[in-house]
Design a protein around this motif. Sequence first.
Motif, mmCIF file in Angstrom:
data_model
loop_
_atom_site.group_PDB
_atom_site.id
_atom_site.type_symbol
_atom_site.label_atom_id
_atom_site.label_comp_id
_atom_site.label_asym_id
_atom_site.label_seq_id
_atom_site.Cartn_x
_atom_site.Cartn_y
_atom_site.Cartn_z
ATOM 1 N N ASP A 89 0.843 -1.190 0.000
ATOM 2 C CA ASP A 89 0.000 0.000 0.000
ATOM 3 C C ASP A 89 0.880 1.242 0.000
ATOM 4 O O ASP A 89 2.026 1.235 0.455
ATOM 5 C CB ASP A 89 -0.907 0.006 1.238
ATOM 6 C CG ASP A 89 -1.918 -1.125 1.180
ATOM 7 O OD1 ASP A 89 -2.138 -1.664 0.089
ATOM 8 O OD2 ASP A 89 -2.482 -1.451 2.250
ATOM 9 N N ILE B 127 -2.962 -3.786 12.284
ATOM 10 C CA ILE B 127 -3.412 -3.316 10.970
ATOM 11 C C ILE B 127 -3.668 -4.505 10.052
ATOM 12 O O ILE B 127 -4.681 -4.572 9.354
ATOM 13 C CB ILE B 127 -2.357 -2.360 10.357
ATOM 14 C CG1 ILE B 127 -2.327 -1.042 11.140
ATOM 15 C CG2 ILE B 127 -2.651 -2.096 8.872
ATOM 16 C CD1 ILE B 127 -1.173 -0.131 10.780
ATOM 17 N N ASP B 128 -2.734 -5.464 10.071
ATOM 18 C CA ASP B 128 -2.872 -6.654 9.235
ATOM 19 C C ASP B 128 -4.118 -7.452 9.626
ATOM 20 O O ASP B 128 -4.869 -7.924 8.765
ATOM 21 C CB ASP B 128 -1.612 -7.518 9.380
ATOM 22 C CG ASP B 128 -1.602 -8.678 8.396
ATOM 23 O OD1 ASP B 128 -1.898 -8.448 7.208
ATOM 24 O OD2 ASP B 128 -1.315 -9.814 8.822
ATOM 25 N N ARG C 209 -7.228 -5.660 8.439
ATOM 26 C CA ARG C 209 -7.439 -5.841 7.004
ATOM 27 C C ARG C 209 -8.019 -7.228 6.712
ATOM 28 O O ARG C 209 -8.906 -7.370 5.857
ATOM 29 C CB ARG C 209 -6.114 -5.663 6.260
ATOM 30 C CG ARG C 209 -5.663 -4.200 6.171
ATOM 31 C CD ARG C 209 -4.277 -4.095 5.596
ATOM 32 N NE ARG C 209 -3.849 -2.697 5.466
ATOM 33 C CZ ARG C 209 -2.605 -2.309 5.205
ATOM 34 N NH1 ARG C 209 -1.656 -3.225 5.044
ATOM 35 N NH2 ARG C 209 -2.304 -1.033 5.099
ATOM 36 N N ASN C 210 -7.502 -8.237 7.416
ATOM 37 C CA ASN C 210 -8.018 -9.593 7.208
ATOM 38 C C ASN C 210 -9.484 -9.703 7.613
ATOM 39 O O ASN C 210 -10.285 -10.356 6.938
ATOM 40 C CB ASN C 210 -7.182 -10.601 8.010
ATOM 41 C CG ASN C 210 -5.816 -10.823 7.396
ATOM 42 O OD1 ASN C 210 -5.620 -10.575 6.211
ATOM 43 N ND2 ASN C 210 -4.867 -11.279 8.188
ATOM 44 N N ALA D 11 -11.659 -7.248 7.686
ATOM 45 C CA ALA D 11 -12.450 -6.507 6.701
ATOM 46 C C ALA D 11 -12.631 -7.317 5.418
ATOM 47 O O ALA D 11 -13.717 -7.351 4.831
ATOM 48 C CB ALA D 11 -11.785 -5.169 6.391
ATOM 49 N N ALA D 12 -11.545 -7.994 4.990
ATOM 50 C CA ALA D 12 -11.607 -8.783 3.751
ATOM 51 C C ALA D 12 -12.575 -9.951 3.900
ATOM 52 O O ALA D 12 -13.371 -10.234 3.000
ATOM 53 C CB ALA D 12 -10.216 -9.284 3.388
#
Length: 496
Positions: free
Chosen positions: A15, A128-129, A132-133, A135-136
């Motif tokens: 990103d 953060i990781d 993101r997981n 959210a995905a």
Amino acid sequence: MNKISTIPATPDGADTDPLPHNIEAEQQLLGAILTNNDVFDAVASIITRDHFYDPVHADIFEVATARIAANALASPVTLKSFLEDHAGLKELGGAAYLVRLAGSAISSYAARDYARMIYDMSIRRQLIDLGRNIAAKAAKVEVTSEPKDQISEAEQHLYKLAEAGQVNQGFQTFLSAVTDAVNVANAAYKRDGQLAGVSTGLVDLDKKLGGLHRSDLLILAGRPSMGKTSLATNIAFNIAKAFRAGPLPNGKEGAVEGGVVGFYSLEMSAEQLAARILSEASEIPSDQIRRGDMNESEFRRFVDAAKSLESCPIFIDDTPALAISQLAARARRLKREHGLDVLVVDYLQLVKGTGRNENRVNEISEISQGLKAIAKELDIPVLALSQLSRQVENREDKRPQLSDLRESGSIEQDADVVMFVFREEYYKEREKPGEHELEKMATWQQEMEHLHGKAEVIIGKQRHGPIGAVDLSFEGKFTRFGNLVQPWQKGSDREF
């Protein structure tokens, strides 16, 4: 100090927003380790290679760790031969980069602060990781993936992240330990020399245990129908009923009397558990409450008891087959949001392990160790109920003992206190002779009269105190244990 060139903060394909990192802190900490290997001992309990953002720095730290663990010197010169073919290090200048790291070293007294900074950045990147997981996965709508399962999975990942991130306290001075011991003794002295821990509301049991002590794992075991859940419920209710908040010796606000209770009810529903507590408070038999078989005055008493219990700080979680990781995560959340002074688990064998152990004995060991870890981490007593093996029934003397603990010796090993609930009346009732055996019937009735309404709590192990038996009263219709009034105590303030 000139900044040492290193790899870009944002790798190709990543990103545009760089992840949290501090390359200079990593460089200067590595420099300190390479110039003074003693620095490693100060930071080894805080960071590992996985906490470094720069993969080259992670590899340097790993090689240095291996050298120091082997009691060998880790310096730019000694590490050179191990990293000569390292492609990433070659891009940065090879061995000359190791020398530049040593030249940028910070003083040893600042090493722990730098290590914590690197650790904090790593945790932020992992969060953060994880976000993101989450959210995905939430965005991908699949029949096999329900939101509640995703929430549970996210909780487990957060728990693992929190567990991995605990900084070991390490050694502390004897003065610090003595100060803590004096504070505990002072608290007991202020209670007229009675209790150092949380009162169970049962006078004789408190005298034997000194109350429920912080960071202790207490096991309450017994055969079915002995009243394990009833006793645990009574203790939880007594503690919550006595709750009074106020300033603590450390200056924080907390429970000065009683406490906030968390109750994991893995066998009974929250409604059934609440009915038991209401039965005790209203003195209406629990089976009548369940059937709704109450006259007007009893129902009014029942409602009044319910209103008086509204403010009782008891929090019940009746999620079945809860994993030990989820149990710990939810206990942490409860302590953070509402406070937590005592945790009750009903019962240990219904808690699930992580699933890594196919052997049931190993799984029970993992659970008992997990409960002890919760007690120490949250600094609260954990009262866990446990089943006993059937071998008790095969003995003439039905009083349980430590060897009867079911499925694992680690329960006995991990526990600070092991208690057994025993009601001889239960077994004697099943020995009732036939109506034609008049002499035996008379003897049996006499024995039943002597045993009626009595129970024992047998303390089979206590790490910090004596073992022995404590006599309690038991009112089956209210599922209530109480203080047993001895003949010489009639008319005293203990008659209740």
